[in-house]
Design a protein around this motif. Structure first.
Motif: not given
Length: 275
Positions: A123-149
């Protein structure tokens, strides 16, 4: 609806004191009515060997969280998430508490594990939470595909659209695409001051000040204590040569700014924007 839910659940328990399903529903309604202690006492009455024992533990996590007892909630959520047979929801709840307490890397790991256990694509929400956490953790290269998904799965979800758009603006990445995301988010949620601020900032980043300033002013009017919006408005005013108004906006930002942002805002108050 909470008083009615409480009334009906109590009536069900009068008819059948062993009905743990009703006890679980009663505790949830009490928790949402700010009766946390009574809710916890109600949950404690659910049989440990019954079919609702795990739901009772999850209910305790939610009740403790609503009551602001985060260390207790986090400890119990960690126990559930690490137990054999932990569900995607257990891991998600643990991740949300980790995120809330600023442990973004650990939160991203918990959300990643939740995705591994989730049915289908999660579902979108779990990918969103995953991407947001990666973003806040400074892992943008991993956050971007999660947020795009997340956006692909939830194209009409303003939270996902706004986070991805704002993250791209902050990094100066694909500003045209970021504007489109934020415009879509604002169409879906026009009264959200944070989305309005983010869209204004996106226009500012592209030099479209005629579009940016009215939106930034609107965001500040809607949420005068928002340090981020006030700072962005000050930046726009300064760029337009409206130096006095810029300093007023930055002073407003300084009042409510987080510790990590104060040095930057004070520098703007002293010297304006760097050339």
């Amino acid at each position: 609806m909470a008083p009615l839910s409480i009334l009906l659940a109590r009536a069900a328990l009068l008819l059948d004191p062993q009905e743990d399903r009703a006890r679980l529903l009663l505790a949830d309604a009490l928790s949402r009515s700010n009766a946390g202690e009574v809710a916890l006492d109600t949950l404690a009455g659910i049989r440990l060997d019954g079919p609702f024992a795990r739901s009772a533990a999850a209910g305790q996590v939610g009740t403790l969280r609503r009551a602001g007892r985060l260390p207790e909630a986090l400890a119990l959520a960690e126990k559930l998430a690490s137990a054999e047979g932990a569900t995607a929801q257990d891991l998600r709840s643990y991740g949300e508490l980790l995120f809330q307490t600023g442990r973004y890397g650990a939160a991203a790991a918990a959300f990643g594990q939740a995705l591994g256990k989730a049915k289908g694509d999660g579902g979108w929400e779990l990918h969103y939470l995953h991407g947001a956490a990666l973003d806040r953790a400074g892992k943008w290269s991993e956050a971007l595909p999660a947020l795009q998904r997340a956006v692909a799965l939830g194209p009409d979800e303003p939270e996902a659209l706004a986070w991805l758009g704002n993250a791209q603006v902050e990094r100066g990445v694909d500003l045209t695409g970021a504007q489109a995301l934020l415009e879509r988010a604002r169409t879906l949620k026009p009264d959200d001051p944070e989305i309005t601020d983010s869209l204004g900032r996106a226009y500012y980043a592209e030099g479209q000040l005629a579009k940016a300033v009215p939106l930034l002013e609107q965001a500040v009017r809607a949420d005068p204590g928002n340090a981020r919006a006030n700072e962005h408005l000050g930046d726009a005013y300064w760029t337009l040569g409206r130096r006095t108004e810029a300093r007023y906006a930055w002073r407003a930002a300084e009042v409510t700014a987080e510790e990590g942002d104060l040095a930057r805002i004070k520098a703007k108050l002293a010297d304006g924007l760097a050339k």
